[in-house]
Design an enzyme around this catalytic site. Structure first.
Site, PDB file in Angstrom:
ATOM      1  N   HIS A  20       0.853  -1.184   0.000  1.00 54.04           N
ATOM      2  CA  HIS A  20       0.000   0.000   0.000  1.00 54.04           C
ATOM      3  C   HIS A  20       0.893   1.240   0.000  1.00 54.04           C
ATOM      4  CE1 HIS A  20      -3.645  -2.331   1.737  1.00 54.04           C
ATOM      5  NE2 HIS A  20      -3.658  -2.310   0.427  1.00 54.04           N
ATOM      6  N   GLY A  67      -3.235  -2.264  -7.758  1.00 52.67           N
ATOM      7  CA  GLY A  67      -4.164  -2.982  -6.882  1.00 52.67           C
ATOM      8  C   GLY A  67      -5.604  -2.521  -6.984  1.00 52.67           C
ATOM      9  N   ASP A  72      -4.886  -6.683  -7.522  1.00 52.98           N
ATOM     10  CA  ASP A  72      -5.029  -7.664  -6.438  1.00 52.98           C
ATOM     11  C   ASP A  72      -5.791  -8.894  -6.930  1.00 52.98           C
ATOM     12  OD1 ASP A  72      -3.740  -5.889  -4.718  1.00 52.98           O
ATOM     13  OD2 ASP A  72      -5.611  -5.104  -3.892  1.00 52.98           O
ATOM     14  N   ASP A  92      -1.354  -1.757   4.874  1.00 49.59           N
ATOM     15  CA  ASP A  92      -1.483  -0.795   5.965  1.00 49.59           C
ATOM     16  C   ASP A  92      -2.720  -1.131   6.785  1.00 49.59           C
ATOM     17  OD1 ASP A  92      -1.815   1.353   7.665  1.00 49.59           O
ATOM     18  OD2 ASP A  92      -1.363   2.858   6.142  1.00 49.59           O
ATOM     19  N   HIS A  99     -10.224  -0.375  -1.868  1.00 47.10           N
ATOM     20  CA  HIS A  99     -10.359  -1.736  -2.412  1.00 47.10           C
ATOM     21  C   HIS A  99     -10.159  -2.790  -1.313  1.00 47.10           C
ATOM     22  CE1 HIS A  99      -6.100  -0.867  -2.515  1.00 47.10           C
ATOM     23  NE2 HIS A  99      -5.821  -2.121  -2.782  1.00 47.10           N
ATOM     24  N   ASP A 102     -11.056  -6.375  -2.057  1.00 49.01           N
ATOM     25  CA  ASP A 102     -10.076  -7.073  -2.895  1.00 49.01           C
ATOM     26  C   ASP A 102      -8.884  -7.543  -2.073  1.00 49.01           C
ATOM     27  OD1 ASP A 102     -11.692  -6.471  -5.079  1.00 49.01           O
ATOM     28  OD2 ASP A 102     -10.538  -4.689  -5.628  1.00 49.01           O
ATOM     29  N   ARG A 108      -7.326 -14.116   1.588  1.00 49.45           N
ATOM     30  CA  ARG A 108      -8.075 -15.372   1.730  1.00 49.45           C
ATOM     31  C   ARG A 108      -7.573 -16.413   0.731  1.00 49.45           C
ATOM     32  NH1 ARG A 108     -12.131 -18.073  -0.429  1.00 49.45           N
ATOM     33  NH2 ARG A 108     -12.633 -16.527  -2.003  1.00 49.45           N
TER      34      ARG A 108
END
Length: 158
Positions: A20, A67, A72, A92, A99, A102, A108
């Site tokens: 980020h 991203g 992402d 962060d 997002h 995302d 995950r």
């Protein structure tokens, strides 16, 4: 007993780098410090992060979209396809991201496919210092499709 797949990882890993905005300098410092190790592997990154890493380290980087613009999700798809081996994602935790869904989906997927994931510098240092990072490795991935089929069969569905 869950069904599992053994997914081979070669000695040369496909490492994806994401950061980020507020963590980009930290990631750049980490890449510079670990340049001798990272140059032995193939690097991938989301848009701006990849451009910065390439410009400041002269390491070749294959870039995805930024991203927030789908990068992402591109990375998540490559993880699911077995094309990426390691995720280094300096995100962060204190700054909300437009997002965020995302980001959560990417993390995950990384857990679901059991790829080594570092979200901070200390973990990233431990990861690249591991002897497993430098050789071949078989990661174990649960066969989630078979698990779902078994669950559906138990529910009387298909």
């Amino acid at each position: 007993m869950p069904q599992v797949q053994r997914v081979p990882m070669r000695a040369v890993k496909n490492v994806v780098l994401i950061a980020h905005d507020s963590r980009k300098q930290d990631l750049l410092d980490w890449v510079k410090y670990n340049r001798p190790v990272l140059r032995e592997h193939r690097l991938f990154a989301t848009g701006t992060t990849g451009a910065l890493v390439q410009a400041q380290t002269d390491l070749p980087v294959t870039r995805f979209k930024s991203g927030p613009l789908g990068g992402d999700q591109q990375v998540g798809a490559k993880i699911a396809e077995g094309e990426l081996d390691v995720l280094v994602f300096f995100w962060d935790p204190l700054e909300p991201q437009p997002h965020d869904p995302d980001v959560k989906a990417l993390l995950r997927i990384a857990v679901l496919y059991n790829i080594p994931t570092a979200c901070n510098r200390a973990t990233a240092d431990f990861l690249v210092a591991s002897s497993l990072f430098h050789g071949e490795y078989e990661r174990i991935v649960e066969d989630h499709a078979a698990k779902r089929q078994a669950w559906l069969a138990g529910q009387g569905r298909r």
